[in-house]
Structure formats: C-alpha cells, structure tokens
Design a protein around this motif. Sequence first.
Motif, PDB file in Angstrom:
ATOM      1  N   SER A  99      17.398  24.047  47.215  1.00  0.00           N
ATOM      2  CA  SER A  99      18.267  24.026  48.114  1.00  0.00           C
ATOM      3  C   SER A  99      18.640  25.423  48.584  1.00  0.00           C
ATOM      4  N   LYS A 100      19.583  25.795  49.705  1.00  0.00           N
ATOM      5  CA  LYS A 100      19.688  27.199  49.945  1.00  0.00           C
ATOM      6  C   LYS A 100      20.293  27.789  48.941  1.00  0.00           C
ATOM      7  N   THR A 101      21.216  27.257  48.239  1.00  0.00           N
ATOM      8  CA  THR A 101      21.973  28.173  47.381  1.00  0.00           C
ATOM      9  C   THR A 101      21.348  28.521  46.359  1.00  0.00           C
ATOM     10  N   HIS A 102      20.381  27.687  45.637  1.00  0.00           N
ATOM     11  CA  HIS A 102      19.554  28.103  44.581  1.00  0.00           C
ATOM     12  C   HIS A 102      18.407  29.184  44.967  1.00  0.00           C
ATOM     13  N   MET A 103      18.134  28.911  46.335  1.00  0.00           N
ATOM     14  CA  MET A 103      17.124  30.076  46.757  1.00  0.00           C
ATOM     15  C   MET A 103      18.043  31.240  46.920  1.00  0.00           C
ATOM     16  N   MET A 104      19.034  31.370  47.430  1.00  0.00           N
ATOM     17  CA  MET A 104      19.818  32.591  47.652  1.00  0.00           C
ATOM     18  C   MET A 104      20.125  33.303  46.161  1.00  0.00           C
ATOM     19  N   ASN A 105      20.440  32.364  45.339  1.00  0.00           N
ATOM     20  CA  ASN A 105      20.624  32.952  43.963  1.00  0.00           C
ATOM     21  C   ASN A 105      19.418  33.457  43.276  1.00  0.00           C
ATOM     22  N   TYR A 106      18.383  32.969  43.556  1.00  0.00           N
ATOM     23  CA  TYR A 106      17.058  33.594  43.127  1.00  0.00           C
ATOM     24  C   TYR A 106      17.014  34.979  43.776  1.00  0.00           C
ATOM     25  N   LEU A 107      17.073  34.823  45.233  1.00  0.00           N
ATOM     26  CA  LEU A 107      16.503  36.038  45.938  1.00  0.00           C
ATOM     27  C   LEU A 107      17.522  37.364  45.715  1.00  0.00           C
ATOM     28  N   LEU A 108      18.710  36.940  45.298  1.00  0.00           N
ATOM     29  CA  LEU A 108      19.854  38.159  44.976  1.00  0.00           C
ATOM     30  C   LEU A 108      19.857  38.422  43.316  1.00  0.00           C
ATOM     31  N   GLY A 109      18.739  37.921  42.786  1.00  0.00           N
ATOM     32  CA  GLY A 109      18.823  38.159  41.488  1.00  0.00           C
ATOM     33  C   GLY A 109      19.934  37.626  40.288  1.00  0.00           C
ATOM     34  N   GLN A 110      20.488  36.625  40.867  1.00  0.00           N
ATOM     35  CA  GLN A 110      21.540  35.668  40.401  1.00  0.00           C
ATOM     36  C   GLN A 110      21.133  34.475  39.780  1.00  0.00           C
ATOM     37  N   ARG A 111      19.957  34.374  39.645  1.00  0.00           N
ATOM     38  CA  ARG A 111      19.238  33.093  39.338  1.00  0.00           C
ATOM     39  C   ARG A 111      19.435  32.956  37.812  1.00  0.00           C
ATOM     40  N   ASP A 112      20.097  31.718  37.479  1.00  0.00           N
ATOM     41  CA  ASP A 112      19.786  31.507  36.048  1.00  0.00           C
ATOM     42  C   ASP A 112      18.722  30.552  35.762  1.00  0.00           C
ATOM     43  N   SER A 113      18.127  30.301  34.655  1.00  0.00           N
ATOM     44  CA  SER A 113      17.058  29.403  34.358  1.00  0.00           C
ATOM     45  C   SER A 113      17.292  28.115  34.843  1.00  0.00           C
ATOM     46  N   VAL A 114      16.354  27.539  35.158  1.00  0.00           N
ATOM     47  CA  VAL A 114      16.364  26.173  35.587  1.00  0.00           C
ATOM     48  C   VAL A 114      16.186  25.312  34.499  1.00  0.00           C
ATOM     49  N   VAL A 115      17.185  24.238  34.237  1.00  0.00           N
ATOM     50  CA  VAL A 115      17.043  23.466  32.966  1.00  0.00           C
ATOM     51  C   VAL A 115      17.223  22.036  33.673  1.00  0.00           C
ATOM     52  N   LEU A 116      16.557  21.396  33.257  1.00  0.00           N
ATOM     53  CA  LEU A 116      16.343  19.897  33.961  1.00  0.00           C
ATOM     54  C   LEU A 116      16.325  19.110  32.722  1.00  0.00           C
ATOM     55  N   SER A 117      17.317  18.212  32.418  1.00  0.00           N
ATOM     56  CA  SER A 117      17.415  17.323  31.166  1.00  0.00           C
ATOM     57  C   SER A 117      16.943  16.036  31.451  1.00  0.00           C
ATOM     58  N   ASP A 118      16.824  15.513  32.646  1.00  0.00           N
ATOM     59  CA  ASP A 118      16.644  14.028  32.910  1.00  0.00           C
ATOM     60  C   ASP A 118      15.092  13.989  33.369  1.00  0.00           C
ATOM     61  N   VAL A 119      14.159  14.924  32.791  1.00  0.00           N
ATOM     62  CA  VAL A 119      12.536  14.561  33.167  1.00  0.00           C
ATOM     63  C   VAL A 119      12.244  13.612  32.458  1.00  0.00           C
ATOM     64  N   LYS A 120      11.479  12.585  33.007  1.00  0.00           N
ATOM     65  CA  LYS A 120      10.937  11.532  32.531  1.00  0.00           C
ATOM     66  C   LYS A 120       9.442  11.635  32.197  1.00  0.00           C
ATOM     67  N   CYS A 121       9.196  11.355  31.158  1.00  0.00           N
ATOM     68  CA  CYS A 121       7.746  11.031  30.622  1.00  0.00           C
ATOM     69  C   CYS A 121       6.806   9.896  30.963  1.00  0.00           C
ATOM     70  N   LEU A 122       6.084   9.948  31.884  1.00  0.00           N
ATOM     71  CA  LEU A 122       5.284   8.788  32.251  1.00  0.00           C
ATOM     72  C   LEU A 122       4.053   8.359  31.441  1.00  0.00           C
ATOM     73  N   SER A 123       3.782   9.443  30.350  1.00  0.00           N
ATOM     74  CA  SER A 123       2.608   9.245  29.547  1.00  0.00           C
ATOM     75  C   SER A 123       2.946   8.166  28.450  1.00  0.00           C
ATOM     76  N   LEU A 124       1.929   8.083  27.623  1.00  0.00           N
ATOM     77  CA  LEU A 124       2.336   7.130  26.371  1.00  0.00           C
ATOM     78  C   LEU A 124       2.432   8.059  25.212  1.00  0.00           C
ATOM     79  N   ILE A 125       3.419   8.583  24.664  1.00  0.00           N
ATOM     80  CA  ILE A 125       3.623   9.386  23.667  1.00  0.00           C
ATOM     81  C   ILE A 125       3.382   8.792  22.001  1.00  0.00           C
ATOM     82  N   THR A 126       2.399   9.532  21.642  1.00  0.00           N
ATOM     83  CA  THR A 126       2.387   9.098  20.078  1.00  0.00           C
ATOM     84  C   THR A 126       2.983   9.930  19.051  1.00  0.00           C
ATOM     85  N   ASN A 127       2.786   9.625  17.758  1.00  0.00           N
ATOM     86  CA  ASN A 127       3.546  10.257  16.651  1.00  0.00           C
ATOM     87  C   ASN A 127       2.638  11.902  16.945  1.00  0.00           C
TER      88      ASN A 127
END
Length: 162
Positions: free
Chosen positions: A1-29
């Motif tokens: 979004s505009k806010t995230h891009m402006m923060n990045y361009l102005l050096g005010q960007r925090d790292s992006v952390v996405l906690s609701d990523v869905k894994c579509l692969s079959l995960i084994t042990n």
Amino acid sequence: SKTHMMNYLLGQRDSVVLSDVKCLSLITNDAPVCIEAPLVAANLTLLTLCVQDLWHANLDGKILVIEEVNEKPYAVSRSLKYLSRTGLLSGVQALLFGDFSMGGDADPHAFIPVFRQFAQQQTFPVFLAPYFGHRQENRPLVFGQQGLFQYSHNDQHWQLSC
C-alpha cells in the motif's frame, strides 16, 4: 500500500512479518523448519517469457515470490507446469504465491486448487500469502533481501520475515 511504500522510501520501514502464511506443501518430519534465502519476485507471465531468453532468471538458492493479475486459473496452471518442465524452478529454496486475480468480481479463491496441485508436485516448499502483487493493501519487497520462513511447532504455522 502507499503507506508501506512511503515508509520504505523514507527509511522508516520495519521488517515485514507475516504470521498467517499458508503452507501448501505436504510437510514431513524431516522437512526444514527454517528456510533463509534472498527474495526474488516476478510476474508469472513475464517469468515464463524469460525462459532461455536474455533475461533468463537465476533462481538457484532463492525464495521466489510470484504474482499475476487478470489471468484465469487454467492459464496459471499451464504456466506453472511449463516452468516446472523447463527446470527453471529446480534450484528454488521455496516459492510463495502472492496475489493472483482474474479481474472483476471473480473469486480469488479459484486459484487455490491450482496452487495445491502444483505444490504437491514440487520438491521445495510452496506457500501462499496474498500480500504481494496488485491489491490495494500490499507490502513492498526488496529484491535480494534475505527472507526467512520459520515454522512454529507450538502454533503449528509458518511465518515469513523479510
């Protein structure tokens, strides 16, 4: 979004952390619980056009983020099969599907079966997080920036940090 891009361009960007990523692969042990690699993003159509071209992408050791706009699920499926057959994805550490849309009022969930079928045929983990692409609310990605997928055994979910 505009806010995230402006923060990045102005050096005010925090790292992006996405906690609701869905894994579509079959995960084994024995699957990794942590994947760290440089991020590379591409539009699916443009990625398929650059195979064995001057702009051929070197995706070895990378986390690939793919997005697409105004395509039907069958066309996306065809492109993904083509990329698999060409071997372009063979060195990818992980793949993240970003925003995919057909345009108009079409159901964006129509792509999920295509993504799941693709994920089952790969040797690398495949994820879904529609925060990258053409939506009004999205996150800027910096090419080459380190991305980190981590699996939380306690919460039983994946998280992406970049």
